[in-house]
Design an enzyme around this catalytic site. Structure first.
Site, PDB file in Angstrom:
ATOM      1  N   LYS A 182       0.881  -1.173   0.000  1.00  0.00           N
ATOM      2  CA  LYS A 182       0.000   0.000   0.000  1.00  0.00           C
ATOM      3  C   LYS A 182       0.917   1.221   0.000  1.00  0.00           C
ATOM      4  O   LYS A 182       0.893   2.047   0.917  1.00  0.00           O
ATOM      5  CB  LYS A 182      -0.926  -0.056   1.229  1.00  0.00           C
ATOM      6  CG  LYS A 182      -1.999   1.020   1.256  1.00  0.00           C
ATOM      7  CD  LYS A 182      -3.096   0.820   0.226  1.00  0.00           C
ATOM      8  CE  LYS A 182      -4.066   2.004   0.231  1.00  0.00           C
ATOM      9  NZ  LYS A 182      -5.073   1.914  -0.853  1.00  0.00           N
ATOM     10  N   ASP A 233      -5.399  -3.040  -2.389  1.00  0.00           N
ATOM     11  CA  ASP A 233      -6.834  -2.970  -2.708  1.00  0.00           C
ATOM     12  C   ASP A 233      -7.085  -3.476  -4.132  1.00  0.00           C
ATOM     13  O   ASP A 233      -8.011  -4.258  -4.376  1.00  0.00           O
ATOM     14  CB  ASP A 233      -7.397  -1.552  -2.491  1.00  0.00           C
ATOM     15  CG  ASP A 233      -6.538  -0.440  -3.086  1.00  0.00           C
ATOM     16  OD1 ASP A 233      -5.433  -0.735  -3.585  1.00  0.00           O
ATOM     17  OD2 ASP A 233      -6.974   0.724  -3.063  1.00  0.00           O
ATOM     18  N   ASP A 263      -2.545 -12.247   5.427  1.00  0.00           N
ATOM     19  CA  ASP A 263      -3.594 -12.917   6.200  1.00  0.00           C
ATOM     20  C   ASP A 263      -4.944 -12.727   5.516  1.00  0.00           C
ATOM     21  O   ASP A 263      -5.693 -13.680   5.280  1.00  0.00           O
ATOM     22  CB  ASP A 263      -3.631 -12.348   7.623  1.00  0.00           C
ATOM     23  CG  ASP A 263      -4.735 -12.980   8.452  1.00  0.00           C
ATOM     24  OD1 ASP A 263      -4.854 -14.215   8.421  1.00  0.00           O
ATOM     25  OD2 ASP A 263      -5.490 -12.238   9.110  1.00  0.00           O
ATOM     26  N   ASP A 291      -7.329 -15.646   2.922  1.00  0.00           N
ATOM     27  CA  ASP A 291      -8.712 -16.084   3.173  1.00  0.00           C
ATOM     28  C   ASP A 291      -9.545 -15.843   1.911  1.00  0.00           C
ATOM     29  O   ASP A 291     -10.362 -16.674   1.514  1.00  0.00           O
ATOM     30  CB  ASP A 291      -9.347 -15.324   4.347  1.00  0.00           C
ATOM     31  CG  ASP A 291      -9.242 -16.080   5.661  1.00  0.00           C
ATOM     32  OD1 ASP A 291      -8.223 -16.769   5.873  1.00  0.00           O
ATOM     33  OD2 ASP A 291     -10.176 -15.984   6.492  1.00  0.00           O
TER      34      ASP A 291
HETATM   35  C1  IPM Z   1      -3.825 -17.381  10.207  1.00  0.00           C
HETATM   36  C2  IPM Z   1      -4.677 -16.980  11.382  1.00  0.00           C
HETATM   37  C3  IPM Z   1      -3.791 -16.317  12.441  1.00  0.00           C
HETATM   38  C4  IPM Z   1      -3.143 -15.114  11.809  1.00  0.00           C
HETATM   39  C5  IPM Z   1      -4.517 -15.939  13.740  1.00  0.00           C
HETATM   40  C6  IPM Z   1      -5.207 -17.118  14.377  1.00  0.00           C
HETATM   41  C7  IPM Z   1      -3.589 -15.276  14.728  1.00  0.00           C
HETATM   42  O1  IPM Z   1      -5.722 -16.137  10.984  1.00  0.00           O
HETATM   43  O2  IPM Z   1      -2.883 -18.174  10.398  1.00  0.00           O
HETATM   44  O3  IPM Z   1      -4.098 -16.938   9.091  1.00  0.00           O
HETATM   45  O4  IPM Z   1      -3.762 -14.030  11.752  1.00  0.00           O
HETATM   46  O5  IPM Z   1      -1.999 -15.231  11.372  1.00  0.00           O
HETATM   47 MN    MN Z   2      -5.877 -15.905   8.811  1.00  0.00          MN
END
Ligand code: IPM
Ligand code: MN
Length: 353
Positions: free
Chosen positions: A186, A219, A243, A247
């Site tokens: 960013k 972004d 992180d 996801d």
């Molecule tokens: C991940 C998880 C962890 C992170 C948490 C549980 C601290 O979300 O491994 O992605 O944020 O690294």
């Molecule tokens: Mn995570």
């Protein structure tokens, strides 16, 4: 070969998915005549309940003297009140820091049989094969935290050395793949990102001239990741962006439950964990997806034990189990689903054929 593996089941669905990963590991060890010692230790909320701390000293020393650490998941409502003094997550961050595993590899590959499991259109997903390299031991996760009655702050710091080493890992991996590296930051807002961009450019230009480097704002990256995911090969980014984006990227594969990870440092020792959390809402029901953990075992075999053939056999067994329809509910929203145990069985079945 001979190796010691620390096993940390943790909380929620952690013990359920770890049980399947461990069964696969044992079968492969036996088949290859390898002498593996598995040492189980309390970690996370389970360790808080037992000892008052999420990473008891004995758990840490076991991990530090092991060749690899296999971890399920940690956390849950029981330990997450805002005023809680100790949290399971502190143990995870401390473990990553203590083991020096700064490079978190999160591969995302789309299985053809799961094209329908994603909420995204199949034609966008076909052929997706990318690798996230998330910086894991720096940035805002580890900066100074402050809190008073009217304000709070989390400091984000990156040193040149921290950026250099993670970019090297990512560029090296890109070199072994399709030679394309995207660095995500960013830099239009953050000073740490401006440093990140400068260092990434210098390292890739001088040490990896064959690798093409593109910089992308976080972004925009979040958007391109679902608009044209096939275009990505290796992506490198800082701790928190990594992180969040991984996801998001798990939805390319069809479920958060599918994604494995390897966290590596300077030596061969690594920490292996599925990227999903402890999923307290489905814990104890025997319906969690064990494939993220089983695929993490494959990464453990490859990166810490050097057992490439075993790693590939395990990855192929998972793929074949999916082809055969061994799908947990997260992968089969409308069709028939199997249990965690049955999914593990389906993999074992193919390993022992
Ligand atoms: C991940 C998880 C962890 C992170 C948490 C549980 C601290 O979300 O491994 O992605 O944020 O690294
Ligand atoms: Mn995570």
């Amino acid at each position: 070969m001979k190796a010691r593996i620390a096993v940390l089941p943790g909380d929620g669905i952690g013990p359920e998915v770890i049980a399947e990963g461990v069964r696969c590991l044992r079968v492969l060890a036996e088949r290859g005549g390898h002498d593996l010692t598995l040492i189980e230790r309390p970690f996370g909320g389970a360790a808080i309940d037992l000892t008052g701390e999420p990473l008891p000293p004995e758990t840490l020393t076991t991990c530090q003297s092991a060749d690899a650490v296999l971890l399920g998941a940690i956390g849950g409502p029981k330990w997450s009140a805002p005023e809680a003094k100790v949290r399971p997550e502190q143990g995870l961050l401390e473990l990553r820091r203590a083991l020096g595993v700064y490079a978190n590899l999160r591969p995302v590959k789309v299985h053809p049989a799961l094209l329908g499991a994603s909420t995204l259109k199949p034609e966008v997903l076909t052929g997706v094969d990318l690798l996230f390299v998330r910086e894991l031991t720096g940035g805002i996760y580890f900066g100074e935290k402050r809190r008073d009655a009217t304000a709070a702050s989390d400091l984000c710091t990156y040193t040149v050395t921290e950026i250099e080493r993670i970019v090297r890992v990512a560029a090296h991996l890109a070199q072994q793949r399709r030679g394309k590296l995207v660095s995500i930051d960013k830099s239009n807002v953050l000073e740490t990102s401006r440093l990140w961009r400068e260092v990434a450019t210098r390292i890739v230009r001088s040490e990896f001239p064959q690798v093409s480097l593109e910089h992308m704002l976080v972004d925009a990256a979040a958007m391109h990741l679902i608009r044209r995911p096939r275009d990505f090969d290796v992506l490198v980014t800082e701790n928190m962006f990594g992180d969040i984006l991984t996801d998001e990227a798990s939805m390319l594969a069809g479920s958060l439950g599918l994604l494995p990870s390897a966290s590596l440092g300077e030596g061969r020792r690594g920490l292996y964990e599925p990227i999903h959390g402890s999923a307290p809402d489905i814990a104890g029901q025997g319906i969690a997806n064990p494939y993220g953990t089983v695929l993490s075992v494959a990464l453990l075999l490859r990166h810490s034990l050097g057992l490439t053939a075993e790693a590939e056999a395990l990855e192929q067994a998972v793929s074949a189990a999916i082809d055969a329809g061994a799908l947990t509910p997260d992968l089969a929203p409308s069709g028939p689903a199997v249990s965690t145990r049955a999914a593990g069985e389906a993999v074992l079945d193919r390993l022992t054929r």
